[in-house]
Design a protein around this motif. Structure first.
Motif, mmCIF file in Angstrom:
data_model
loop_
_atom_site.group_PDB
_atom_site.id
_atom_site.type_symbol
_atom_site.label_atom_id
_atom_site.label_comp_id
_atom_site.label_asym_id
_atom_site.label_seq_id
_atom_site.Cartn_x
_atom_site.Cartn_y
_atom_site.Cartn_z
ATOM 1 N N PHE A 57 0.792 -1.238 0.000
ATOM 2 C CA PHE A 57 0.000 0.000 0.000
ATOM 3 C C PHE A 57 0.823 1.288 0.000
ATOM 4 O O PHE A 57 0.270 2.373 -0.138
ATOM 5 C CB PHE A 57 -0.923 0.036 1.225
ATOM 6 N N GLY A 58 2.118 1.179 0.237
ATOM 7 C CA GLY A 58 2.916 2.385 0.420
ATOM 8 C C GLY A 58 2.957 2.764 1.890
ATOM 9 O O GLY A 58 2.572 1.982 2.762
ATOM 10 N N ALA A 59 3.403 3.952 2.181
ATOM 11 C CA ALA A 59 3.512 4.397 3.580
ATOM 12 C C ALA A 59 2.125 4.458 4.234
ATOM 13 O O ALA A 59 1.168 4.942 3.618
ATOM 14 C CB ALA A 59 4.176 5.758 3.647
ATOM 15 N N PRO A 60 2.003 4.001 5.473
ATOM 16 C CA PRO A 60 0.706 4.044 6.143
ATOM 17 C C PRO A 60 0.368 5.448 6.636
ATOM 18 O O PRO A 60 1.244 6.189 7.065
ATOM 19 C CB PRO A 60 0.897 3.087 7.320
ATOM 20 N N ASN A 61 -0.900 5.806 6.548
ATOM 21 C CA ASN A 61 -1.350 7.088 7.099
ATOM 22 C C ASN A 61 -1.517 7.004 8.605
ATOM 23 O O ASN A 61 -1.334 7.998 9.321
ATOM 24 C CB ASN A 61 -2.685 7.496 6.474
ATOM 25 N N ILE A 62 -1.872 5.813 9.092
ATOM 26 C CA ILE A 62 -2.109 5.617 10.521
ATOM 27 C C ILE A 62 -1.345 4.384 10.991
ATOM 28 O O ILE A 62 -1.391 3.337 10.340
ATOM 29 C CB ILE A 62 -3.610 5.414 10.815
ATOM 30 N N VAL A 63 -0.645 4.501 12.093
ATOM 31 C CA VAL A 63 -0.009 3.358 12.746
ATOM 32 C C VAL A 63 -0.468 3.360 14.197
ATOM 33 O O VAL A 63 -0.288 4.354 14.907
ATOM 34 C CB VAL A 63 1.530 3.432 12.682
ATOM 35 N N ILE A 64 -1.062 2.255 14.622
ATOM 36 C CA ILE A 64 -1.523 2.137 16.005
ATOM 37 C C ILE A 64 -0.761 1.006 16.674
ATOM 38 O O ILE A 64 -0.991 -0.179 16.397
ATOM 39 C CB ILE A 64 -3.040 1.898 16.083
ATOM 40 N N ASN A 65 0.187 1.373 17.526
ATOM 41 C CA ASN A 65 0.985 0.401 18.273
ATOM 42 C C ASN A 65 0.181 -0.024 19.493
ATOM 43 O O ASN A 65 0.285 0.556 20.574
ATOM 44 C CB ASN A 65 2.318 1.032 18.678
ATOM 45 N N ASN A 66 -0.627 -1.057 19.292
ATOM 46 C CA ASN A 66 -1.634 -1.443 20.283
ATOM 47 C C ASN A 66 -1.290 -2.688 21.100
ATOM 48 O O ASN A 66 -1.711 -2.799 22.250
ATOM 49 C CB ASN A 66 -2.962 -1.675 19.551
#
Length: 311
Positions: A84-93
């Motif tokens: 997808f390319g670079a993520p807009n959102i990263v959630i380190n959960n």
């Protein structure tokens, strides 16, 4: 200042996505049409969630992995970039829980808890933030946001939960520093820290996924058994749901809100701690507002120790 507005076609990375907050965050992202890159240590549960999300019509890339391992998070980042390319959102959960009197934690206990709760966030930041910064440098309209999941245990220090407290305080510190560092170099990427209180998730059963090499050689101590029973009761009795918290997270992303609280009324005990620090007085009783909880903990420890001595 312009913050990220959620739109179909954007990409969200979520760790620990097979249950609890991660699952609800993934479901809500899917409902908004976002591409999903998910990981979890539970292979069967991850496969089930992947099938559920794919059935909604969104694109899903899933990879079984352990966030405490840098190579696993690196592989996740590579898969995201390729798909997808670079993520807009990263959630380190992804997170685990372990309690007990702090001097009774074994080295393996510390390695497990800090490995997932702290190093998992560190790895997520190290491997994904460069991708996000690179995307921002190439497109002035590109926006990104990273969310690190801490806990109210990252703002207060409840007794008998030492390793967990330490890991979550570190995540709050890491996140606040990330916020300040990003402000130095980019107006296109922002971050938040989520500090939930007692919300019904499966975190009290996280010991079931503890790696064999980090399992304790000895039986749980009395304090550890009490901590597990106490946290199980508190977590399962929570009224605010994981789905409620997921909605709070995406709302905070769009508002550029840094601190996210599931139970803002609990901030009174945080204020007391801050007042202790500023005034230089000794730490206050975290159970001052509900002394019966502290008494129950003392009685449970005393009863457990007495039973153990009689065996």
């Amino acid at each position: 200042m312009s913050y990220l507005k959620l739109e179909a076609g954007q990409t969200a990375v979520i760790t620990g996505a097979a249950s609890g907050f991660g699952l609800e965050l993934a479901r809500l992202a899917a409902s908004k049409g976002l591409n999903l890159v998910i990981t979890d240590v539970q292979r069967e549960a991850l496969d089930k969630v992947t099938a559920e999300l794919t059935a909604t019509g969104v694109q899903v890339a899933a990879l079984r992995g352990d966030v405490s391992r840098s190579e696993d998070v690196h592989a996740l980042a590579e898969m995201c970039q390729e798909r997808f390319g670079a993520p807009n959102i990263v959630i380190n959960n992804a997170g685990v829980a372990h309690g007990g009197l702090i001097w009774e934690h074994s080295q393996r206990d510390w390695e497990w808890v800090l490995g997932v709760n702290l190093w998992g966030v560190i790895h997520g930041m190290r491997h994904f933030m460069p991708l996000m910064l690179d995307a921002a440098s190439k497109d002035a309209n590109w926006r990104g946001h990273m969310v690190n999941v801490a806990s109210m245990a990252g703002l207060v220090n409840t007794p008998n939960m030492g390793a967990y407290n330490v890991s979550k305080h570190a995540v709050v510190s890491l996140s606040e520093t990330l916020y300040q560092d990003l402000a130095l170099v980019s107006e296109q990427i922002h971050c938040s820290v989520l500090c939930p209180y007692f919300v019904p998730t499966s975190i009290h059963n996280s010991h079931m996924n503890r790696p064999a090499e980090l399992r304790s050689d000895s039986k749980p101590t009395v304090s550890q058994m009490v901590a597990h029973a106490t946290s199980t009761k508190a977590v399962t009795s929570g009224k605010v749901t994981a789905a409620d918290v997921a909605a709070m997270v995406y709302d905070a992303i769009e508002k550029g809100q840094f601190y996210i609280y599931s139970h803002p009324e609990a901030l009174a005990i945080v204020k007391t701690r801050m007042d202790d620090i500023v005034s230089g007085r000794n730490p206050s009783d975290p159970f001052a507002a509900k002394p019966e909880l502290g008494q129950q903990l003392r009685e449970a420890l005393k009863a457990g120790l007495k039973t153990a001595q009689q065996k």
